[in-house]
Design an enzyme around this catalytic site. Structure first.
Site, PDB file in Angstrom:
ATOM      1  N   GLY A 185      24.845  40.251  45.071  1.00 21.79           N
ATOM      2  CA  GLY A 185      26.155  39.804  45.571  1.00 21.79           C
ATOM      3  C   GLY A 185      26.219  39.719  47.087  1.00 21.79           C
ATOM      4  N   TYR A 206      38.903  48.367  35.244  1.00 24.87           N
ATOM      5  CA  TYR A 206      38.141  48.336  36.505  1.00 24.87           C
ATOM      6  C   TYR A 206      37.773  49.766  36.916  1.00 24.87           C
ATOM      7  CZ  TYR A 206      36.753  47.807  41.331  1.00 24.87           C
ATOM      8  OH  TYR A 206      36.043  47.879  42.513  1.00 24.87           O
ATOM      9  N   GLY A 213      37.436  52.741  49.378  1.00 24.31           N
ATOM     10  CA  GLY A 213      38.836  52.451  49.072  1.00 24.31           C
ATOM     11  C   GLY A 213      39.134  51.013  49.443  1.00 24.31           C
TER      12      GLY A 213
HETATM   13  P1  NDP Z   1      33.618  40.179  47.050  1.00 28.34           P
HETATM   14  O1  NDP Z   1      34.393  39.481  46.005  1.00 28.34           O
HETATM   15  O2  NDP Z   1      33.794  39.786  48.473  1.00 28.34           O
HETATM   16  O3  NDP Z   1      32.051  40.126  46.704  1.00 28.34           O
HETATM   17  C1  NDP Z   1      31.594  40.323  45.400  1.00 28.34           C
HETATM   18  C2  NDP Z   1      30.141  39.866  45.303  1.00 28.34           C
HETATM   19  O4  NDP Z   1      29.687  40.121  43.961  1.00 28.34           O
HETATM   20  C3  NDP Z   1      29.974  38.390  45.569  1.00 28.34           C
HETATM   21  O5  NDP Z   1      28.824  38.172  46.348  1.00 28.34           O
HETATM   22  C4  NDP Z   1      29.793  37.794  44.176  1.00 28.34           C
HETATM   23  O6  NDP Z   1      28.931  36.676  44.226  1.00 28.34           O
HETATM   24  C5  NDP Z   1      29.084  38.945  43.466  1.00 28.34           C
HETATM   25  N1  NDP Z   1      29.246  38.847  42.006  1.00 28.34           N
HETATM   26  C6  NDP Z   1      30.365  38.989  41.266  1.00 28.34           C
HETATM   27  N2  NDP Z   1      30.103  38.754  39.976  1.00 28.34           N
HETATM   28  C7  NDP Z   1      28.784  38.461  39.894  1.00 28.34           C
HETATM   29  C8  NDP Z   1      27.912  38.130  38.845  1.00 28.34           C
HETATM   30  N3  NDP Z   1      28.329  38.019  37.564  1.00 28.34           N
HETATM   31  N4  NDP Z   1      26.612  37.891  39.114  1.00 28.34           N
HETATM   32  C9  NDP Z   1      26.171  37.967  40.381  1.00 28.34           C
HETATM   33  N5  NDP Z   1      26.922  38.284  41.433  1.00 28.34           N
HETATM   34  C10 NDP Z   1      28.235  38.516  41.183  1.00 28.34           C
HETATM   35  O7  NDP Z   1      33.984  41.718  46.862  1.00 28.34           O
HETATM   36  P2  NDP Z   1      33.452  43.048  47.581  1.00 28.34           P
HETATM   37  O8  NDP Z   1      32.439  42.774  48.607  1.00 28.34           O
HETATM   38  O9  NDP Z   1      34.662  43.822  47.959  1.00 28.34           O
HETATM   39  O10 NDP Z   1      32.809  43.755  46.321  1.00 28.34           O
HETATM   40  C11 NDP Z   1      31.496  44.269  46.297  1.00 28.34           C
HETATM   41  C12 NDP Z   1      31.482  45.513  45.424  1.00 28.34           C
HETATM   42  O11 NDP Z   1      32.323  46.505  46.030  1.00 28.34           O
HETATM   43  C13 NDP Z   1      32.037  45.317  44.020  1.00 28.34           C
HETATM   44  O12 NDP Z   1      31.235  46.045  43.121  1.00 28.34           O
HETATM   45  C14 NDP Z   1      33.454  45.910  44.092  1.00 28.34           C
HETATM   46  O13 NDP Z   1      33.889  46.373  42.843  1.00 28.34           O
HETATM   47  C15 NDP Z   1      33.206  47.039  45.066  1.00 28.34           C
HETATM   48  N6  NDP Z   1      34.376  47.562  45.766  1.00 28.34           N
HETATM   49  C16 NDP Z   1      35.206  46.778  46.497  1.00 28.34           C
HETATM   50  C17 NDP Z   1      36.287  47.337  47.187  1.00 28.34           C
HETATM   51  C18 NDP Z   1      37.267  46.509  47.961  1.00 28.34           C
HETATM   52  O14 NDP Z   1      38.424  46.978  48.163  1.00 28.34           O
HETATM   53  N7  NDP Z   1      36.921  45.351  48.442  1.00 28.34           N
HETATM   54  C19 NDP Z   1      36.491  48.777  47.201  1.00 28.34           C
HETATM   55  C20 NDP Z   1      35.587  49.511  46.366  1.00 28.34           C
HETATM   56  C21 NDP Z   1      34.551  48.929  45.714  1.00 28.34           C
HETATM   57  P3  NDP Z   1      29.154  35.296  43.432  1.00 28.34           P
HETATM   58  O15 NDP Z   1      30.615  35.124  43.194  1.00 28.34           O
HETATM   59  O16 NDP Z   1      28.571  34.256  44.339  1.00 28.34           O
HETATM   60  O17 NDP Z   1      28.359  35.470  42.188  1.00 28.34           O
HETATM   61  C1  8X3 Z   2      38.498  48.592  45.032  1.00 27.92           C
HETATM   62  C2  8X3 Z   2      39.387  49.618  45.622  1.00 27.92           C
HETATM   63  O1  8X3 Z   2      41.628  50.813  45.350  1.00 27.92           O
HETATM   64  O2  8X3 Z   2      41.583  48.385  45.067  1.00 27.92           O
HETATM   65  O3  8X3 Z   2      37.528  49.172  44.241  1.00 27.92           O
HETATM   66  O4  8X3 Z   2      40.635  49.823  43.369  1.00 27.92           O
HETATM   67  S1  8X3 Z   2      40.872  49.669  44.804  1.00 27.92           S
END
Ligand code: NDP
Ligand code: 8X3
Length: 250
Positions: free
Chosen positions: A9, A149, A180
């Site tokens: 990702g 989630y 967070g």
């Molecule tokens: P984004 O949506 O900005 O990035 C998510 C990434 O995951 C993208 O590059 C997307 O690529 C990839 N992705 C999603 N589904 C798939 C799939 N089926 N196959 C391959 N790649 C996939 O979100 P974040 O950077 O915030 O998220 C990254 C991680 O951090 C996630 O696991 C999220 O749950 C976690 N997270 C996020 C938080 C937040 O508040 N932002 C807080 C805590 C955790 P593409 O769509 O090109 O496939």
């Molecule tokens: C993403 C953080 O607080 O939106 O994992 O669930 S929260």
């Protein structure tokens, strides 16, 4: 020789920033994602530091083939960052879409397992490696609409701890990172393209930024080999705890 880090990702958010931070430090990156145009953009920026692989982590066969078919110069993965993941919807369990639940399970749980299973044998053989899993505070703290989630991220936490247990004696480190609220494309995805709703999530406070998480992961990776950070929970300073709710009848 440059160390090699596989980040799932890298097309936005944490993954993209992690690719930049590790590339800046001389690592070679294998970056995956589904969106080819975004992979190409990052390749143009990071040039020879980045090898891109278009990959949906939900596709078990494709995951194992992608790892098997890496060019020789990228085969020895030193660090795996299981970052690809998503949340869909914020409805309560009763109204939530079952298909959204399945997509979250297939991506955040099963996708993470496929990639880990594909990469791990080589790390075990070499008795060296570091697996980062991107969990979430949602795996520790319930909130309305967090239902599946949050449960997927609890899985990530417990799997990380159990993986670490199974890997004793191998020198392989396992770290679960629990951010967070962070401003990435996360909310756009969760609100299924409703830009106004997505932007509102980050209004009126300073959320975490993707570069904060990228720097934390990079810092942990740089600790000496005898230091394992098991879990790290990180919030924006303005985010804290709400306490328990009592529903009174009068
Ligand atoms: P984004 O949506 O900005 O990035 C998510 C990434 O995951 C993208 O590059 C997307 O690529 C990839 N992705 C999603 N589904 C798939 C799939 N089926 N196959 C391959 N790649 C996939 O979100 P974040 O950077 O915030 O998220 C990254 C991680 O951090 C996630 O696991 C999220 O749950 C976690 N997270 C996020 C938080 C937040 O508040 N932002 C807080 C805590 C955790 P593409 O769509 O090109 O496939
Ligand atoms: C993403 C953080 O607080 O939106 O994992 O669930 S929260």
């Amino acid at each position: 020789m440059s160390k090699i880090v596989l980040i799932t990702g890298v097309t936005s958010g944490f993954g993209k920033e992690m690719a930049r931070v590790f590339a800046n430090d001389g690592y070679k990156i294998i970056g995956t994602g589904r969106r080819e145009d975004k992979l190409t953009q990052l390749k143009e920026e990071l040039k020879d530091s980045l090898h891109v692989v278009k990959l949906d982590v939900r596709d078990k066969k494709a995951v194992f083939e992608a790892i098997k078919n890496l060019p020789d110069s990228y085969k020895t993965i030193d660090i795996l960052i299981n970052n690809a993941g998503l949340a869909l919807g914020l409805e309560g369990a009763n109204n939530a879409d079952l298909e959204d639940w399945e997509i979250m399970i297939d991506t955040n749980i099963k996708g993470l397992l496929y990639v880990t299973k594909a990469v791990l044998p080589n790390m075990v053989k070499r008795k060296s490696g570091h697996v980062f899993n991107i969990g979430s505070i949602a795996g520790n703290w319930p909130y309305e609409g967090g239902n599946v989630y949050g449960a997927t991220k609890s899985f990530v936490k417990q799997f990380s701890l159990n993986l670490r247990t199974d890997l004793k004696g191998t020198n392989i480190r396992v770290s679960n990172i629990e951010p967070g609220m962070a401003k990435t494309e996360f909310s756009n995805v969760r609100s299924k393209g409703d830009e106004k709703k997505a932007q509102k999530v980050y209004e009126g406070y300073q959320p975490l930024l993707a570069e904060d998480i990228a720097n934390i992961v990079w810092t942990i990776a740089k600790f000496p080999a005898h230091v394992n950070v098991n879990n790290i929970e990180v919030m924006p300073t303005c985010q804290s705890f709400g306490g328990l709710v009592v529903e009174k009848s009068n």
